[in-house]
Design a protein around this motif. Structure first.
Motif, short mmCIF file in Angstrom:
data_model
loop_
_atom_site.label_atom_id
_atom_site.label_comp_id
_atom_site.label_asym_id
_atom_site.label_seq_id
_atom_site.Cartn_x
_atom_site.Cartn_y
_atom_site.Cartn_z
N LYS A 40 15.04 53.18 120.25
CA LYS A 40 15.11 52.15 119.18
C LYS A 40 16.27 51.20 119.39
N LYS A 41 17.18 51.59 120.28
CA LYS A 41 18.29 50.69 120.58
C LYS A 41 17.82 49.40 121.23
N PHE A 42 16.60 49.44 121.78
CA PHE A 42 16.07 48.22 122.39
C PHE A 42 15.83 47.13 121.35
N ILE A 95 25.56 42.78 126.01
CA ILE A 95 25.18 42.84 127.44
C ILE A 95 25.63 41.56 128.12
N ILE A 96 25.43 40.42 127.46
CA ILE A 96 25.82 39.16 128.07
C ILE A 96 27.34 39.09 128.23
N VAL A 97 28.03 39.54 127.18
CA VAL A 97 29.49 39.56 127.28
C VAL A 97 29.93 40.45 128.43
N TYR A 98 29.29 41.63 128.48
CA TYR A 98 29.66 42.59 129.52
C TYR A 98 29.43 42.02 130.92
N GLU A 136 34.57 50.44 129.60
CA GLU A 136 34.09 51.45 128.67
C GLU A 136 33.79 50.90 127.28
N LYS A 137 34.70 50.05 126.80
CA LYS A 137 34.54 49.62 125.40
C LYS A 137 33.28 48.78 125.22
N TYR A 138 32.95 47.98 126.26
CA TYR A 138 31.73 47.17 126.14
C TYR A 138 30.48 48.05 126.24
N LEU A 139 30.51 48.98 127.20
CA LEU A 139 29.34 49.85 127.38
C LEU A 139 29.11 50.68 126.12
N LYS A 140 30.21 51.03 125.46
CA LYS A 140 30.08 51.80 124.24
C LYS A 140 29.31 51.01 123.20
N ARG A 141 29.59 49.72 123.16
CA ARG A 141 28.88 48.89 122.18
C ARG A 141 27.43 48.67 122.58
N ILE A 142 27.19 48.65 123.90
CA ILE A 142 25.80 48.42 124.34
C ILE A 142 24.95 49.66 124.12
N PHE A 143 25.48 50.80 124.53
CA PHE A 143 24.61 51.97 124.62
C PHE A 143 24.80 52.98 123.50
N GLU A 144 25.81 52.82 122.63
CA GLU A 144 25.98 53.87 121.62
C GLU A 144 26.02 53.31 120.21
#
Lengths: 161, 517, 146, 112
Positions: free
Chosen positions: A49-51, A60-63, A153-161
């Motif tokens: 559902k995260k999609f 994702i764009i920021v990352y 890490e901090k960006y991925l955390k926002r993307i995936f969690e």
């Protein structure tokens, strides 16, 4: 839920591949996506559902920009180490602990580390990454963990969690 | 009428996959489906032999020739194909009937029938296709399923034999494919009739065929010779044919080496290439040598099926010898009647061999089924406990050694007479000599397996006659050994053998006939 | 943990459906672009094989899957034969493999008569066959080690 | 011409592998090499210099196509080759199970 997500993703990929919007193509695309969803839906990503949360796409764009910036920096760093006559390298494998919980997040983090020049993820065991580093700057776990993981890490955390 | 031709491939092929699906759910259905299919095929081939005359062409997909150049896949049914189709369905029917009881010892019983049907489909396809590449494709289908069938028991020696067979068969297939490429390069077509026309127009010079064509011919002889187990290429045959399950040995020895080896050699060298004396001499010499070598090697065997396998090499040599003499006569402009006689002998022996070699392999299977061994030294005195097997085996042995009134006598006689008439006295002498050797090793087989000692050893072990289906198919085959001697009667011969011989003797008519249709 | 590492597994999860749909694309457009039943079927089978390689072999599941694939394979070939045989009935003249459907317009997705249908059937057959072969070899090898 | 001879040489390399190697797997590889050389040969037969791929598409008017027939044949022969190799490998694995070796010198129950 998983199945529907996969269906939609595959349908988008189908239209990108064929690039035409005639009726037969749409029908065939739906069929193809349906078959794929049925066959591979079981083994697709768990929390799909995260999609459907648009904030994640923004991050994702920021990352992407962050990653490119880090990549350029690391490129120059490695180039300096290679070209400099003294060869200031100090290779070693360090064990870093990640705060990411999801598997997909860990995968992306590991791949990001590998793709940045100078560091390679050798193995992932539970929460620990074993990273081969071209210049092990410090022996303090806090510092090097921050240096390797902190930037992503901090960006991925926002993307995936 | 024409539209029945593709049924020869569709029926067994479709049946194979229906069996693969249904056999999973319904027990024993495969046995019935495959029997019914074989009976249908047998009726179909009988129908074509007795009710129709001349040759038929079937264009797959319905594409007509453009400017006289054939573009569809052609299926051709003429006298020679009819004869071979009859043999395939006859021996196949009896082998299937035999295996109904025989395959109970295997766990993957249903797959046996699937593979068997596929093999039949492949062989039928080879025989009816008029297109050199399709011959290759169907040949691979037949060969592939026979590889799997040889290894069907999954025991040590079966796997080993299958591997050997596969490697040599694979090399043979690749040689054939290479040849197809060379032929296509040279003529720009794959249809046999069209190739024949191109070759006679372009490649025949006054002093015979060109060196390039000779190279192609040699490659073809090695390729199909490997499949037919002619002399220097025979090494795989004794292993493969003796290790396979017995009905499969009967099919391999009785039909497969003829359908995908001898038949294709005959078809290509008579009807496709312009006849040349050197090539026919090569074929005849190879046939003669394999006749002698096979006979001599069979003498020293103690394993029943291995001896039969070596005997197959020898008898295939006979067939090749008979046809080869005719080929040499035709190529050198000799008498056409003697050539026709010689070819008749060869084809007659082909029919006979598939019957009696099939019978003998089924007998060997029956002996192994009841006693568990094939070693002649451990057998003996079986005539008391296995009367049907023993008597049918005796008939088969007499027939293959050429004792009148059985069929083997007449075919060998025709070959020898033709050789004498054609003044190849040495070949005639060798044929007689090998016939004597044949008698020797079959007497050895009979003595050590069925007689020699009294059967008290077996009576004690409570060994009884084989089950009904196995016994019936052996009896039918033994009766056929009698019945086929009727082929010597001119009226019967005119129906069954003559059309086949005509195709080979009037070798040049093939392409004009096919292309005209 | 059976199979390969976490990274490989996750990436396989994402990429397998895409490989599979690419195979379908090649099969469906077989009559318009290079490719067709065989090439597409091999790509589709590649997706299955990748998944098996990444996740390691769980023998009972594989056996079950093999049976299913064998069934699919046989039915696909039967379907091919039936479509070819329909030509005997519908083509006016009695012709095996007759292209009895409407040929359509050049370059359109729905065209070329029954060739796309045969392509789909062949694709299913090849996919099932190659995956079944791979699984059979894996199963054999695993039986040996026990 | 030289390219055809090279192709034939590749065939002979495969044949050498089949004849002289003792390892089952190497024999299978030899057969595969022979097969590929023949596939290559077929493709070269069909090639016509300066011509395009045999695909009819809208808006393009090509005069010369390469011969599509050998390509179709090769597709068939690749399928056959696949089946052959798979069957050979299956038998080789079974043989390894029974004999515990891939060496053909040690796999010889059948003689004579």
């Amino acid at each position: 839920m998983k199945y529907i997500t996969l269906f939609i993703i595959i349908l988008i990929i189908w239209f990108l591949m064929t690039f035409n919007l005639e009726t037969p193509n749409i029908i065939v695309g739906c069929m193809a996506a349906l078959i794929t969803a049925i066959v591979f839906g079981r083994s697709f990503l768990q929390d799909s559902k995260k999609f459907f949360q648009p904030v994640r796409y923004f991050w994702i764009i920021v990352y992407l920009f962050v990653f490119i910036w880090e990549c350029i920096k690391a490129n120059f760093d490695v180039a300096y180490r290679v070209l400099s006559p003294k060869m200031p390298i100090k290779p070693g494998i360090v064990k870093v602990k990640t705060k990411l919980k999801t598997n997909i997040g860990k995968t992306f983090l590991a791949n990001s580390i590998t793709m940045t020049p100078g560091t390679i993820t050798v193995d992932v065991i539970d929460d620990d990454f074993y990273v081969h580093w071209i210049y092990v700057g410090s022996k303090d776990p806090k510092i090097y963990t921050n240096k390797i993981l902190g930037r992503f890490e901090k960006y991925l955390k926002r993307i995936f969690e | 009428m024409n539209s029945l031709i593709p049924l020869f491939v569709i029926l067994p092929l479709g049946a194979a996959f229906i069996m693969a699906i249904m056999g999973r759910f319904i027990k024993n259905i495969n046995k019935y489906i495959s029997s019914v299919i074989m009976i249908l095929l047998f009726c179909l081939s009988l129908h074509f032999i007795f009710r129709t005359e001349g040759s038929f062409v079937y264009k797959v997909g319905g594409y007509e020739a453009v400017n006289g150049i054939p573009i569809a896949i052609y299926m051709v049914l003429d006298g020679l194909s009819k004869l071979i189709l009859l043999i395939i369905s006859l021996v196949g029917l009896l082998a299937i009937f035999y295996s109904i009881s025989y395959t109970k010892q295997y766990t993957a019983e249903r797959k046996f029938y699937v593979l068997f049907s596929l093999m039949i489909a492949g062989m039928n396809g080879v025989v009816i296709s008029g297109d050199i590449f399709n011959i290759f494709v169907f040949l691979e289908i037949a060969a592939m399923s026979s590889y799997a069938l040889v290894a069907f028991g999954v025991e040590k020696h079966q796997l080993e034999a299958s591997f050997k067979y596969q490697v040599l068969g694979g090399v043979a297939s690749l040689l054939i494919l290479l040849t197809i490429g060379l032929i296509y390069w040279n003529t720009g077509t794959l249809n046999i009739a069209d190739i024949s026309r191109q070759l006679t127009v372009n490649c025949s010079s006054p002093e015979g065929i060109s060196v390039f064509m000779k190279f192609i011919s040699i490659l073809l002889i090695s390729g199909f010779g490997l499949k037919a187990a002619i002399f220097p290429f025979h090494t795989w045959l004794p292993d493969a044919h003796s290790s396979a399950p017995s009905p499969i040995s009967a099919m391999l020895s009785g039909v497969l080496i003829k359908a995908i080896g001898i038949y294709v050699i005959l078809r290509l060298f008579f009807n496709m290439f312009p006849l040349s004396y050197e090539i026919s001499l090569t074929i005849t010499i190879l046939g003669t040598i394999s006749m002698i070598i096979g006979g001599l090697l069979a003498l020293g065997q103690w394993d029943i099926k291995r001896m039969l396998a070596y005997s197959s090499i020898s008898q295939v040599g006979y067939i090749v010898l008979g046809v080869g003499i005719g080929m040499m006569l035709l190529a050198s402009g000799g008498s056409k009647t003697i050539a026709a006689l010689s070819i008749t002998g060869g084809l007659f022996h082909l029919v006979n061999h598939s019957v009696f070699k099939g019978l003998l392999f089924l007998n060997a299977g029956a002996v192994e089924y009841r006693t568990g061994t094939r070693n002649m030294k451990k057998l003996g005195g079986l005539s008391q406990v296995l009367p049907i097997t023993s008597n049918t085996s005796l008939i088969g042995s007499l027939a293959i050694s050429g004792i009148p009134p059985f069929n083997g006598f007449f075919s060998k006689l025709i070959i020898i007479i033709a050789a004498i008439q054609a003044r190849y006295y040495a070949l005639a002498f060798l044929a007689v000599l090998v016939s004597v050797i044949t008698i020797a090793y079959f007497m050895k087989l009979q003595k050590y397996t069925f007689f020699n000692t009294d059967g008290s050893k077996w009576v004690k072990k409570k060994i009884s006659e084989v089950p009904f289906s196995m016994a019936t198919s052996m009896i039918i085959m033994a009766m056929l050994c009698f019945a086929l001697s009727l082929l010597i009667v001119p009226d019967v011969r005119a129906v069954i053998l003559k059309p086949a011989v005509d195709v080979l003797v009037n070798y040049a008519d093939y392409s004009t006939k096919i292309l005209g249709m | 943990m059976k199979g390969m590492t976490l990274i490989v597994k996750k990436i396989t999860q994402i990429i397998c459906p895409i490989i599979f749909v690419f195979g379908i694309y090649i099969i469906i457009h077989g009559h318009l672009t290079p490719g067709g039943g065989f090439a597409g079927g091999v790509i589709m089978a590649g997706a299955f094989i990748l998944q098996i390689l990444a996740n390691g072999n769980i023998l009972p599941a594989l056996r079950k899957e093999e049976e299913g694939l064998e069934f699919l394979e046989s039915s696909a070939i039967l379907g091919f034969l039936i479509i070819a045989g329909l030509g005997l009935l519908f083509s006016g003249s009695v012709v095996f493999f007759a292209n009895f459907l409407n040929k359509g317009q050049l370059g359109k997705l729905i065209s070329a008569g029954f060739i796309p249908i045969e392509n789909i059937v062949i694709g299913a057959e090849v996919c099932a066959a190659i995956a079944a072969i791979f699984i059979a070899l894996v199963v054999y090898k695993d039986e040996e080690s026990k | 011409m030289i390219i055809y001879i090279l192709c034939f040489l590749l065939f002979l390399v495969g044949l050498y592998g089949v004849i002289s190697k003792r390892n089952l797997i190497k024999i299978i590889i030899g057969i595969a090499i022979m097969e590929y050389s023949i596939n290559l040969f077929f493709i070269m037969i069909g090639y016509i210099e300066g011509s395009s791929a045999p695909i009819i598409s809208k808006g393009f008017e090509h005069v010369n196509f390469v011969d599509p027939l050998p390509q179709a044949l090769i597709l068939t022969s690749i399928v056959i080759g696949l089946a052959t190799t798979a069957l050979l490998l299956a038998v080789a694995i079974r043989l390894y199970q029974k004999y515990g070796t891939f060496d053909i010198n040690k796999i010889r129950d059948l003689k004579g």
